[in-house]
Design a protein around this motif. Structure first.
Motif, PDB file in Angstrom:
ATOM      1  N   PHE A 468       0.832  -1.205   0.000  1.00 17.10           N
ATOM      2  CA  PHE A 468       0.000   0.000   0.000  1.00 17.10           C
ATOM      3  C   PHE A 468       0.866   1.254   0.000  1.00 17.10           C
ATOM      4  O   PHE A 468       0.721   2.129  -0.847  1.00 17.10           O
ATOM      5  CB  PHE A 468      -0.917  -0.025   1.228  1.00 17.10           C
ATOM      6  N   TRP A 601      -4.102   8.940   0.454  1.00 21.09           N
ATOM      7  CA  TRP A 601      -4.729   8.628   1.748  1.00 21.09           C
ATOM      8  C   TRP A 601      -3.663   8.298   2.778  1.00 21.09           C
ATOM      9  O   TRP A 601      -2.782   7.491   2.513  1.00 21.09           O
ATOM     10  CB  TRP A 601      -5.658   7.422   1.609  1.00 21.09           C
TER      11      TRP A 601
ATOM     12  N   VAL B 104      -3.529   0.169 -10.676  1.00 18.59           N
ATOM     13  CA  VAL B 104      -3.593   1.328  -9.780  1.00 18.59           C
ATOM     14  C   VAL B 104      -2.825   2.506 -10.384  1.00 18.59           C
ATOM     15  O   VAL B 104      -3.287   3.645 -10.370  1.00 18.59           O
ATOM     16  CB  VAL B 104      -3.023   0.941  -8.393  1.00 18.59           C
ATOM     17  N   PHE B 116      -9.071   9.189  -9.320  1.00 18.52           N
ATOM     18  CA  PHE B 116      -8.114   9.143  -8.211  1.00 18.52           C
ATOM     19  C   PHE B 116      -8.754   8.558  -6.954  1.00 18.52           C
ATOM     20  O   PHE B 116      -8.160   7.732  -6.264  1.00 18.52           O
ATOM     21  CB  PHE B 116      -7.601  10.561  -7.939  1.00 18.52           C
ATOM     22  N   VAL B 117      -9.979   9.003  -6.680  1.00 19.22           N
ATOM     23  CA  VAL B 117     -10.675   8.463  -5.505  1.00 19.22           C
ATOM     24  C   VAL B 117     -10.838   6.951  -5.656  1.00 19.22           C
ATOM     25  O   VAL B 117     -10.569   6.176  -4.733  1.00 19.22           O
ATOM     26  CB  VAL B 117     -12.048   9.144  -5.329  1.00 19.22           C
ATOM     27  N   GLU B 120      -7.470   5.191  -4.991  1.00 19.99           N
ATOM     28  CA  GLU B 120      -7.130   5.027  -3.576  1.00 19.99           C
ATOM     29  C   GLU B 120      -7.965   3.903  -2.969  1.00 19.99           C
ATOM     30  O   GLU B 120      -7.491   3.118  -2.155  1.00 19.99           O
ATOM     31  CB  GLU B 120      -7.383   6.336  -2.814  1.00 19.99           C
ATOM     32  N   ARG B 121      -9.219   3.850  -3.372  1.00 19.86           N
ATOM     33  CA  ARG B 121     -10.072   2.784  -2.837  1.00 19.86           C
ATOM     34  C   ARG B 121      -9.615   1.424  -3.350  1.00 19.86           C
ATOM     35  O   ARG B 121      -9.652   0.438  -2.614  1.00 19.86           O
ATOM     36  CB  ARG B 121     -11.516   3.029  -3.256  1.00 19.86           C
ATOM     37  N   LEU B 123      -6.609   0.627  -3.968  1.00 19.88           N
ATOM     38  CA  LEU B 123      -5.438   0.283  -3.151  1.00 19.88           C
ATOM     39  C   LEU B 123      -5.873  -0.295  -1.816  1.00 19.88           C
ATOM     40  O   LEU B 123      -5.289  -1.268  -1.324  1.00 19.88           O
ATOM     41  CB  LEU B 123      -4.597   1.544  -2.910  1.00 19.88           C
ATOM     42  N   VAL B 124      -6.891   0.324  -1.213  1.00 19.47           N
ATOM     43  CA  VAL B 124      -7.387  -0.209   0.055  1.00 19.47           C
ATOM     44  C   VAL B 124      -7.926  -1.617  -0.159  1.00 19.47           C
ATOM     45  O   VAL B 124      -7.698  -2.511   0.656  1.00 19.47           O
ATOM     46  CB  VAL B 124      -8.471   0.719   0.641  1.00 19.47           C
TER      47      VAL B 124
END
Lengths: 637, 288
Positions: A468, A601, B104, B116-117, B120-121, B123-124
């Motif tokens: 991550f 994030w 990603v 982009f949002v 990031e999600r 990636l989570v």
């Protein structure tokens, strides 16, 4: 001896030269020459001793010990004095206790124990010598221009470059000394020298912050030195042994051996900045970049894990081994999680260093042939990729005026070379088919084999967290939403040379890892474990890894002409129809034009650095204390 | 001769895997539609979609996006190849991860807020399922004695007998990997879930087609992991395992239609707890 002496001699001679250098030209010349000579000396040594395990008997020269003792007393006197003068009494206390114990021991027992081979150079030493010589040399070369710029950027700091380069050279010499020592009292001497060197390097700028961090580093490392000394004294007094090769042939279940090994391994933990002791390495990133690169990649922390790896045959299922494995595992996981919450590039690197060292410590802790293989491979790959990353971040900081990852948007447009270095370094750290991942894989296999479920779980979770934080950094290098204004910094020749070499090494060493494995690591493990050993990575797997590496290069090369020929229509990005024409701004509330900013994030609601650090440190401290009581209780109750 | 057989096997995988993936996606759409009392598209619709997308005029917002999407697809194909050839499972996992990383990066390179949002999600989401995939490999290694996928066909009993909890964990993260509701945070297959489509917001034409094809391969690999749990030396199990994979996939479709999307924090915490419990308990049992 003719190949070993230059390892210490060359850097020390150049240390004298740099001490008297005053102009930039003089620095540049001496340091470049030093780097070339040191790297040459180390490679020469590797070539000369590749075939055999070299040992030297120094008992004919008792003066060497006397000189070392004198220097050690002088170093301790300095530390005791400076600790008392700056009101860091803990430092004085540790230092006094350490030197007191050591002098008493030398007087009472030192001469009764004969160490047959004070110097031993086996394959593990050779690997370390090559790392210290080549990577250390490249970092020194980088430092030449960097330090000049450093003082141009920060006129408020006193220019103490002669001291800086001298200490760097002494540091390299001490590292060489450490990895060729078989006599534990020699090793302790070099150990103390590296502690003192890191103190001087971290405190270079003499700002209150630097002083604070320097003292933190030296207090923790002197504590480690104290543990080391007590461990040696125990061994000598009870087992009548003072050399490493003799030590690892002892019975790993004998209580007194467990106690001594635990103490020496604890010294390793302090130097390798494992969790209850990691504060100093985080503080050390405040120092100039070459210092961080040096401490994090080829020297200092690697000395810590080197000692623990040396002790590995005595670890395993005893109190020392179990506590090392657990501390390593917890540190690996906790610091990987901590890195997610950081946007300061150097801090990410610092946490990732601690995390990877945790993995190495855990590997040494379980003491299987495969885990040792993984540990040594991790040292090699980590040293290369991490030094590249530190140097590239140092230059990026000059280029952008910031080392925040969020400001690296659009770095590719500003400096394609730096972006490439960073990308290669990051890829080298976490992604297949690069080295770190290969070694991590072997480590995972070793842990599954040993049936150590807690550590296996920590590895699984820790690896995904690692993925991550590296990927989001890599993403920032590629993204280009808002651009930081570049400074007028231009990369110099020296900096380019060192970074290009390291970037090439990342790829070349990855391709050559089967050779390193069969040529160096396997013979070392066979020697240490006395069992035949084959690489845990099968040859068919190696083929696939190389295939993947080729794919990474070939696919873009094939696509490039294909895609540049077929032009596609460019459109602007979707912003709910509030675009202003370019992709860098949009019409916000009240029709005001606002810039687009895309921030990664960091999960501040989940990850609170202080609390996590305290939790991880607390857990590790409990493990260490538990290990301490079990080991000491077993030995003395 | 061996080279010829290898080539034939590779060709077979390259034809069968996307065919299976596409059919499964089509089936998913039909079954979903029936659950919602619609008729739904023909089962071959995903193939029509891809062919149409490939012929459309492409637009792009950034010169780099195409490269990353292509690399992602290549490594997804590579993963399925490694898996199909019965090679090392860990290598498959690593190649698969690399494909995810490239996907990603394609999101990052678009510089688009919505994309982009989603990135990031995504990636989570990777962080949600990655530990489980690794634990599946570890568990498989412990019961079969090697990481080689091919050795599954030589086992005396199916792996699920000794890895029941890990299998439950895998089923759980399957919906994260296949981006099924409640874990379709980064991009959804359904129009009703979101108006702007997460990671792939800015992709058009051939790029979108490549993402679709990637998804077919991803599905095949994910179900391949399920397959490993049921297959063993008995040839009857080879077909039975296929049926069970289909059942697992249809279960994902059911879950997809029965849940609303959760927030990322809940997704992360829930999957980690499930993985920790199932993986931990099962590994402990194995090592008792």
């Amino acid at each position: 001896m003719p190949t070993i002496l230059p390892l210490l001699g060359v850097p020390l001679v150049f240390a004298v030269f740099t001490f008297f250098a005053r102009t930039q030209k003089a620095f540049a010349r001496t340091v470049r020459a030093a780097a070339v000579c040191v790297a040459a000396a180390s490679l020469l040594c590797v070539a000369a001793h590749y075939g055999d395990v070299y040992s030297a008997d120094l008992s004919a020269y008792p003066r060497i010990k006397t000189v070392m003792l004198a220097i050690e007393v002088a170093m301790s006197a300095y530390l005791i004095y400076i600790g008392a003068a700056r009101r860091h009494f803990l430092l004085s206390l540790f230092s006094a206790a350490q030197i007191g114990a050591f002098v008493w021991f030398e007087a009472a027992y030192g001469h009764s124990i004969r160490v047959k081979e004070a110097v031993t150079v086996d394959r593990l030493s050779l690997i370390m010598i090559a790392i210290v010589g080549v990577i250390g040399g490249l970092i020194c070369v980088y430092a030449v221009e960097y330090m000049k710029d450093f003082h141009r950027h920060h006129p408020e700091y006193k220019d103490r470059r002669p001291m800086f380069f001298t200490v760097l050279m002494v540091f390299l010499a001490a590292m060489f000394g450490l990895v060729v020592s078989n006599d534990l009292s020699f090793m302790l001497f070099f150990w103390e020298v590296t502690s003192l060197c890191s103190f001087l390097l971290i405190g270079y700028t003499r700002t209150p912050e630097a002083e604070k961090n320097a003292f933190l580093a030296v207090v923790i490392n002197t504590f480690g030195g104290l543990c080391f000394t007590v461990g040696i004294v125990l061994l000598a007094v009870y087992e009548n042994i003072l050399d490493l090769n003799g030590l690892i042939r002892l019975n790993p279940d004998a209580p007194i051996v467990v106690a001594a090994v635990f103490l020496i391994a604890c010294a390793g933990l302090t130097k390798a900045a494992q969790l209850p002791f990691s504060g100093w390495l985080l503080g050390a990133m405040a120092a100039p970049t070459p210092t961080s690169a040096m401490l994090h990649s080829s020297t200092m922390v690697k000395a810590g894990v080197y000692v623990i790896i040396r002790l590995a045959p005595l670890l395993g299922r005893n109190a020392a081994g179990v506590s090392m494995t657990l501390v390593g595992g917890v540190t690996f996981f906790a610091t990987a999680v901590l890195a997610v919450g950081q946007s300061d590039a150097k801090k990410i690197l610092a946490y990732s260093t601690i995390s990877n060292l945790g993995l190495i410590v855990a590997c040494a802790g379980i003491n299987t042939a495969e885990s040792l293989w993984a540990a040594v491979m991790l040292i090699v790959f980590h040293a290369i990729a991490k030094s590249l990353l530190f140097l590239a971040v140092g230059s990026t900081e000059y280029q952008l005026g910031s080392r925040n990852v969020e400001d690296m948007d659009g770095l590719f447009q500003i400096s394609p070379a730096l972006t490439t270095f960073l990308a290669v370094g990051i890829a080298g750290m976490f992604v297949a088919p690069f080295g770190m991942l290969i070694s991590k894989w072997a480590a995972m296999k070793a842990f599954v084999d040993s049936g150590n479920v807690p550590v296996v779980l920590m590895l699984a979770f820790g690896s995904s967290v690692t993925l991550f934080f590296w990927t989001k950094w890599l993403g920032k290098l590629i993204a280009n939403a808002h651009r930081t204004a570049p400074t007028n910094y231009v990369m110099r020749g020296d900096e380019k040379v060192s970074m290009y070499s390291l970037a090439a090494l990342v790829v070349v060493v990855c391709l050559a890892h089967p050779l390193i494995s069969s040529g160096f690591i396997a013979p070392y493990i066979e020697g240490a474990m006395l069992t035949p050993f084959a690489s845990p990575i099968a040859s068919r797997t190696t083929t696939v890894i190389i295939l993947m590496l080729c794919m990474l290069f070939i696919i873009p090369i094939v696509l490039l002409p294909l895609y540049t020929r077929r032009r596609v229509k460019r459109t602007s990005v979707y912003m709910s129809g509030e675009n202003t024409g370019d992709n860098r701004s949009f019409r916000g509330g009240m029709g005001r034009v606002r810039p687009v900013e895309l921030r990664n994030w960091y999960m501040p609601s989940l990850l609170r650095e202080k609390r996590l650090l305290a939790a991880g440190g607390g857990v590790c401290a409990l493990i260490v204390l538990g290990g301490f009581f079990v080991a000491m209780g077993g030995a003395f109750l | 001769m061996r080279a010829l057989i290898l080539t034939l096997r590779i060709l077979g995988i390259l034809i069968l895997a996307p065919a299976a993936g596409g059919l499964l996606t089509g089936l998913d759409r039909v079954v979903s539609a029936r659950m919602q009392r619609r008729k739904g598209p023909p089962i071959l619709q995903p193939f029509y979609d891809v062919m149409k997308l490939a012929r459309k005029q492409s637009t792009t917002v950034s010169s780099m996006t195409r490269y990353f999407v292509t690399l992602s697809m290549c490594f997804n194909i590579f993963t399925v190849l490694l898996f199909g050839l019965g090679l090392d499972l860990m290598l498959c996992v690593f190649a698969f991860t690399l494909a995810c990383v490239f996907f990603v990066l394609s999101g990052y390179s678009s510089n688009s807020p919505f994309s982009f949002v989603g990135t990031e999600r995504e990636l989570v989401q990777i962080m949600c399922y990655e530990p489980m995939v690794l634990i599946v490999a570890f568990g498989y290694y412990q019961v079969s004695g090697s990481f080689n996928v091919g050795d599954a066909f030589r086992m005396g009993s199916p792996a699920v007998m000794r890895l029941p909890f890990i299998f439950i964990g895998l089923l759980y993260v399957l919906s994260v990997k296949l981006r099924k509701s409640p874990f379709d945070l980064s991009m959804s297959h359904h129009g009703h879930q979101e108006i702007v489509k997460g990671v792939i917001t800015e992709l058009t034409g051939i790029c979108l087609a490549m993402v679709e094809v990637s998804h077919w391969f991803e599905t095949v690999f994910a179900l391949g992991l399920v397959y490993l749990f049921f297959v063993y030396a008995s040839p009857a199990s080879w077909a039975a395992a296929l049926a069970l994979c289909l059942a697992a996939f249809l279960m994902e479709t059911l879950i997809d239609n029965a849940f609303a999307r959760v927030k990322w924090k809940l997704a992360l915490q829930a999957s980690w707890i499930v993985i920790f419990v199932t993986g931990g308990v099962n590994l402990l049992l194995l090592n008792l």
